[in-house]
Design a protein around this motif. Structure first.
Motif, PDB file in Angstrom:
ATOM      1  N   LEU A  65      27.486 112.848  31.162  1.00 29.71           N
ATOM      2  CA  LEU A  65      26.636 111.918  31.908  1.00 29.71           C
ATOM      3  C   LEU A  65      27.382 110.623  32.214  1.00 29.71           C
ATOM      4  O   LEU A  65      27.230 110.048  33.305  1.00 29.71           O
ATOM      5  N   PHE A  66      28.205 110.169  31.293  1.00 31.41           N
ATOM      6  CA  PHE A  66      28.998 108.956  31.542  1.00 31.41           C
ATOM      7  C   PHE A  66      29.989 109.203  32.686  1.00 31.41           C
ATOM      8  O   PHE A  66      30.156 108.347  33.566  1.00 31.41           O
ATOM      9  N   ALA A  67      30.617 110.370  32.695  1.00 30.56           N
ATOM     10  CA  ALA A  67      31.572 110.687  33.764  1.00 30.56           C
ATOM     11  C   ALA A  67      30.871 110.752  35.121  1.00 30.56           C
ATOM     12  O   ALA A  67      31.377 110.228  36.125  1.00 30.56           O
ATOM     13  N   LEU A  68      29.684 111.376  35.163  1.00 29.11           N
ATOM     14  CA  LEU A  68      28.925 111.448  36.412  1.00 29.11           C
ATOM     15  C   LEU A  68      28.505 110.065  36.895  1.00 29.11           C
ATOM     16  O   LEU A  68      28.457 109.810  38.102  1.00 29.11           O
ATOM     17  N   THR A  69      28.193 109.171  35.961  1.00 24.78           N
ATOM     18  CA  THR A  69      27.827 107.806  36.334  1.00 24.78           C
ATOM     19  C   THR A  69      28.984 107.124  37.065  1.00 24.78           C
ATOM     20  O   THR A  69      28.786 106.467  38.094  1.00 24.78           O
ATOM     21  N   MET A  70      30.179 107.302  36.550  1.00 24.79           N
ATOM     22  CA  MET A  70      31.338 106.691  37.185  1.00 24.79           C
ATOM     23  C   MET A  70      31.590 107.294  38.576  1.00 24.79           C
ATOM     24  O   MET A  70      31.886 106.580  39.541  1.00 24.79           O
ATOM     25  N   TRP A  96      28.067 106.855  41.177  1.00 24.67           N
ATOM     26  CA  TRP A  96      27.815 105.458  41.519  1.00 24.67           C
ATOM     27  C   TRP A  96      29.061 104.791  42.100  1.00 24.67           C
ATOM     28  O   TRP A  96      28.955 103.804  42.835  1.00 24.67           O
ATOM     29  N   GLY A  97      30.249 105.342  41.800  1.00 25.09           N
ATOM     30  CA  GLY A  97      31.462 104.863  42.468  1.00 25.09           C
ATOM     31  C   GLY A  97      31.416 105.176  43.960  1.00 25.09           C
ATOM     32  O   GLY A  97      31.768 104.335  44.806  1.00 25.09           O
ATOM     33  N   CYS A  98      30.941 106.375  44.307  1.00 22.03           N
ATOM     34  CA  CYS A  98      30.756 106.714  45.726  1.00 22.03           C
ATOM     35  C   CYS A  98      29.687 105.828  46.350  1.00 22.03           C
ATOM     36  O   CYS A  98      29.778 105.441  47.528  1.00 22.03           O
ATOM     37  N   GLY A  99      28.665 105.482  45.557  1.00 24.59           N
ATOM     38  CA  GLY A  99      27.619 104.582  46.041  1.00 24.59           C
ATOM     39  C   GLY A  99      28.160 103.210  46.389  1.00 24.59           C
ATOM     40  O   GLY A  99      27.686 102.561  47.338  1.00 24.59           O
ATOM     41  N   PRO A 120      26.150 109.684  53.937  1.00 20.79           N
ATOM     42  CA  PRO A 120      25.024 109.155  53.170  1.00 20.79           C
ATOM     43  C   PRO A 120      24.002 110.219  52.800  1.00 20.79           C
ATOM     44  O   PRO A 120      23.312 110.086  51.785  1.00 20.79           O
ATOM     45  N   MET A 121      23.890 111.277  53.600  1.00 20.22           N
ATOM     46  CA  MET A 121      22.972 112.358  53.258  1.00 20.22           C
ATOM     47  C   MET A 121      23.374 112.999  51.935  1.00 20.22           C
ATOM     48  O   MET A 121      22.537 113.186  51.040  1.00 20.22           O
ATOM     49  N   PHE A 122      24.659 113.309  51.774  1.00 21.78           N
ATOM     50  CA  PHE A 122      25.126 113.920  50.529  1.00 21.78           C
ATOM     51  C   PHE A 122      25.048 112.928  49.367  1.00 21.78           C
ATOM     52  O   PHE A 122      24.742 113.311  48.228  1.00 21.78           O
ATOM     53  N   LEU A 123      25.334 111.646  49.635  1.00 16.05           N
ATOM     54  CA  LEU A 123      25.208 110.642  48.584  1.00 16.05           C
ATOM     55  C   LEU A 123      23.782 110.595  48.055  1.00 16.05           C
ATOM     56  O   LEU A 123      23.551 110.585  46.837  1.00 16.05           O
ATOM     57  N   TYR A 124      22.803 110.600  48.968  1.00 22.39           N
ATOM     58  CA  TYR A 124      21.406 110.528  48.560  1.00 22.39           C
ATOM     59  C   TYR A 124      21.004 111.787  47.785  1.00 22.39           C
ATOM     60  O   TYR A 124      20.248 111.723  46.820  1.00 22.39           O
ATOM     61  N   PHE A 125      21.522 112.935  48.201  1.00 18.50           N
ATOM     62  CA  PHE A 125      21.274 114.179  47.476  1.00 18.50           C
ATOM     63  C   PHE A 125      21.794 114.071  46.044  1.00 18.50           C
ATOM     64  O   PHE A 125      21.095 114.428  45.080  1.00 18.50           O
ATOM     65  N   MET A 159      24.124  94.666  47.257  1.00 13.53           N
ATOM     66  CA  MET A 159      25.287  94.894  46.407  1.00 13.53           C
ATOM     67  C   MET A 159      24.993  94.498  44.957  1.00 13.53           C
ATOM     68  O   MET A 159      25.457  95.160  44.009  1.00 13.53           O
ATOM     69  N   SER A 160      24.204  93.455  44.770  1.00 11.08           N
ATOM     70  CA  SER A 160      23.823  93.059  43.412  1.00 11.08           C
ATOM     71  C   SER A 160      22.918  94.119  42.781  1.00 11.08           C
ATOM     72  O   SER A 160      23.002  94.386  41.570  1.00 11.08           O
ATOM     73  N   GLU A 161      22.042  94.722  43.586  1.00 11.41           N
ATOM     74  CA  GLU A 161      21.200  95.793  43.071  1.00 11.41           C
ATOM     75  C   GLU A 161      22.065  96.974  42.627  1.00 11.41           C
ATOM     76  O   GLU A 161      21.846  97.558  41.560  1.00 11.41           O
ATOM     77  N   TRP A 162      23.054  97.323  43.451  1.00  9.57           N
ATOM     78  CA  TRP A 162      23.958  98.409  43.074  1.00  9.57           C
ATOM     79  C   TRP A 162      24.670  98.076  41.764  1.00  9.57           C
ATOM     80  O   TRP A 162      24.736  98.907  40.843  1.00  9.57           O
ATOM     81  N   ALA A 163      25.201  96.860  41.666  1.00  7.68           N
ATOM     82  CA  ALA A 163      25.969  96.467  40.477  1.00  7.68           C
ATOM     83  C   ALA A 163      25.107  96.493  39.219  1.00  7.68           C
ATOM     84  O   ALA A 163      25.567  96.905  38.149  1.00  7.68           O
ATOM     85  N   SER A 164      23.846  96.061  39.347  1.00 11.72           N
ATOM     86  CA  SER A 164      22.972  96.067  38.168  1.00 11.72           C
ATOM     87  C   SER A 164      22.730  97.502  37.696  1.00 11.72           C
ATOM     88  O   SER A 164      22.654  97.764  36.484  1.00 11.72           O
ATOM     89  N   ASN A 165      22.616  98.432  38.635  1.00 11.64           N
ATOM     90  CA  ASN A 165      22.440  99.837  38.263  1.00 11.64           C
ATOM     91  C   ASN A 165      23.659 100.377  37.537  1.00 11.64           C
ATOM     92  O   ASN A 165      23.543 101.004  36.480  1.00 11.64           O
ATOM     93  N   TRP A 166      24.805 100.154  38.103  1.00  7.18           N
ATOM     94  CA  TRP A 166      26.038 100.671  37.500  1.00  7.18           C
ATOM     95  C   TRP A 166      26.235 100.107  36.094  1.00  7.18           C
ATOM     96  O   TRP A 166      26.552 100.839  35.148  1.00  7.18           O
ATOM     97  N   ALA A 167      26.018  98.800  35.923  1.00  6.50           N
ATOM     98  CA  ALA A 167      26.227  98.170  34.620  1.00  6.50           C
ATOM     99  C   ALA A 167      25.215  98.664  33.585  1.00  6.50           C
ATOM    100  O   ALA A 167      25.573  98.979  32.442  1.00  6.50           O
ATOM    101  N   LEU A 168      23.928  98.747  33.969  1.00  5.67           N
ATOM    102  CA  LEU A 168      22.902  99.177  33.022  1.00  5.67           C
ATOM    103  C   LEU A 168      23.076 100.631  32.610  1.00  5.67           C
ATOM    104  O   LEU A 168      22.959 100.974  31.424  1.00  5.67           O
ATOM    105  N   LEU A 169      23.356 101.486  33.574  1.00  7.63           N
ATOM    106  CA  LEU A 169      23.467 102.910  33.271  1.00  7.63           C
ATOM    107  C   LEU A 169      24.667 103.189  32.365  1.00  7.63           C
ATOM    108  O   LEU A 169      24.545 103.893  31.352  1.00  7.63           O
TER     109      LEU A 169
END
Length: 485
Positions: free
Chosen positions: A327-332, A335-338, A368-373, A429-439
């Motif tokens: 799960l940690f690897a998938l997060t990187m 969310w890196g693609c995000g 973006p379609m695949f990213l959202y998937f 971008m701040s919303e994205w960063a908060s997600n990456w950091a919290l997860l």
């Protein structure tokens, strides 16, 4: 043991008398008995299909189907604020009133929420909208705590991942079908930014059906597993004993607090994905398509995670560690693609008068379609891991309800904060960063639980502590300890 006893099947194990314990067939399919974990979890899945599944479909459109996200943001803040408070105590309420009534009362809030959105399309009813959002939080707290109790405590230890997969797949079919409703109604319209009255009416009808369906469930004390064992409960619970049970859960397993950051993060990303991506950048028909793909990815994820979580190739303690690392690897990765996608636009970009929402016919939509998937796939993997950890820590119905309450309470508190930040125009971008950091941070904090506290098996005696049940009450017929209990 006699030859006859050696060949006794699960279906032949003696069960209590009554219609709800009689097995039946549909064609060649053996369905089991009505008061079995399989049938009851199936009913709960369809209740969630109709109620929160339809709610998710609305949310997946961004702004609950409206052109502006302001009203939906304010309603979401009200929803998750009350949800956060009620969620902590919902396990105690469920233990006291039973899962059947809790689920049905939970459905009421979803119906009124959708009614308020329909009314708001024709009149300014801000007070009613906020009340509906707050009421939904109260009702959702009951529904999800009851659902958590059922999913965590009804299955046998070796089946918990599979049961989660079945539930999650059926539940998210609701989101898929709910997304197909506005997609079908707006498929030929590229520029429209809000859904029609018919969409809201369809959601109201389906949610009402789910609320009624919940009344046909059995309460936990009626459930008999296929080996004849029962769910561990507290007999004759009082409000005092159940509120005390919240404290006992933390006292007996204080390491549970290390999972709290995962609980907090588990709904944090919805706001960004649904408002910061789907609502902000796409037109209505494409939002509906994205929503369908998101919830379909949830089903795909459930089909993958169920067998993996219950795999007999590795001991449960080993699976817990592998799951956290994966799960940690998938997060990187995801969310890196995000991050790469989010660099393309800001709030100012999409709010400009000359901004044209992206349609599925626009060149460059596939990325973006695949990213959202994959965001949807990630959600299933995250939620399944959290539920599996909670299920691996307890088989007790009473404790499971309390754990589910903590989970939904903290999850909703996090969501309330994120919806409030979005309403106050936090940069995307701040919303994205908060997600990456919290997860990523919450996974590191949860590591001691995954590595040191998940056991391969939980003895029944451990689960009976703090209840009035005895081994005689819960062990299956024919168990060697039952006669001496």
């Amino acid at each position: 043991m006699s030859e006859t006893e050696t060949h006794v099947t699960h279906e032949e194990i003696p069960r209590p008398p009554g219609w709800m314990y009689k097995s039946f067939r549909i064609g060649r399919w053996q369905t089991g008995w009505y008061a079995s974990p399989r049938i009851q979890l199936g009913l709960v899945a369809f209740v969630c299909f109709m109620c929160p599944g339809m709610y998710n479909a609305l949310g997946g459109l961004g702004g609950a189907g409206r052109a502006s996200t302001g009203l939906a943001d304010n309603m979401a803040v009200a929803t998750y604020s009350t949800f956060a408070v009620v969620g902590f105590f919902a396990g105690s309420i469920v233990n006291r009133i039973g899962v059947r009534l809790a689920l049905s009362l939970g459905g009421v809030g979803y119906v009124i929420y959708s009614v308020s959105l329909l009314v708001s399309e024709h009149a300014h009813v801000g007070g009613f909208n906020i009340f509906a959002g707050a009421l939904l939080g109260v009702c959702a707290g009951l529904l999800w705590s009851a659902q958590g109790c059922i999913m965590l405590s009804y299955p046998a230890e070796q089946e918990k991942g599979r049961y989660f997969a079945w539930f999650w797949a059926i539940f998210n079919v609701g989101g898929c079908i709910g997304s197909l409703i506005p997609l079908g109604q707006n498929i030929h319209v590229k520029t429209q930014k809000t859904v029609t009255d018919g969409t809201y009416i369809a959601f109201i009808v389906l949610m009402f059906f789910g609320m009624v369906l919940a009344l046909f469930l059995c309460d936990a004390d009626k459930i008999v597993r296929k080996d004849g064992s029962r769910v561990i409960l507290k007999k004759n619970p009082s409000w005092k004993s159940e509120l005390l049970g919240l404290w006992e859960t933390l006292r007996d397993a204080p390491y549970v607090v290390l999972l709290f950051p995962m609980f907090w993060s588990s709904n944090w990303f919805y706001t960004y994905q649904m408002n910061g991506i789907n609502s902000a950048y796409f037109d209505t028909r494409t939002k509906a398509l994205n929503g369908f793909l998101y919830w379909f990815a949830e089903i795909v994820g459930a089909a993958i995670m169920g067998p993996l979580l219950d795999s007999s190739r590795f001991r449960r303690s080993v699976r817990a560690r592998i799951g956290l690392v994966a799960l940690f690897a998938l997060t990187m990765i995801i969310w890196g693609c995000g991050y790469i996608w989010q660099k393309k636009y800001t709030r100012a970009t999409v709010e400009a008068s000359d901004f044209v929402s992206m349609d599925w016919s626009t060149p460059g939509y596939v990325g973006p379609m695949f990213l959202y998937f994959f965001y949807g796939l990630y959600d299933t993997i995250w939620q399944s891991q959290v539920y599996w950890y909670m299920g691996a820590l307890s088989n007790s119905g009473r404790r499971s309800a309390n754990l589910a309450g903590f989970y939904k309470g903290l999850q909703s508190a996090g969501a309330a904060v994120m919806w409030s930040l979005d309403a106050n125009k936090l940069p995307y971008m701040s919303e994205w960063a908060s997600n990456w950091a919290l997860l990523s941070g919450s996974l590191l904090i949860a590591a001691p639980v995954a590595f040191y506290k998940i056991r391969d098996h939980i003895p029944v005696e451990d689960e009976l502590q703090g209840t009035d049940e005895t081994l005689e009450d819960v062990l299956p017929v024919g168990h060697p300890e039952k006669a001496t209990a």
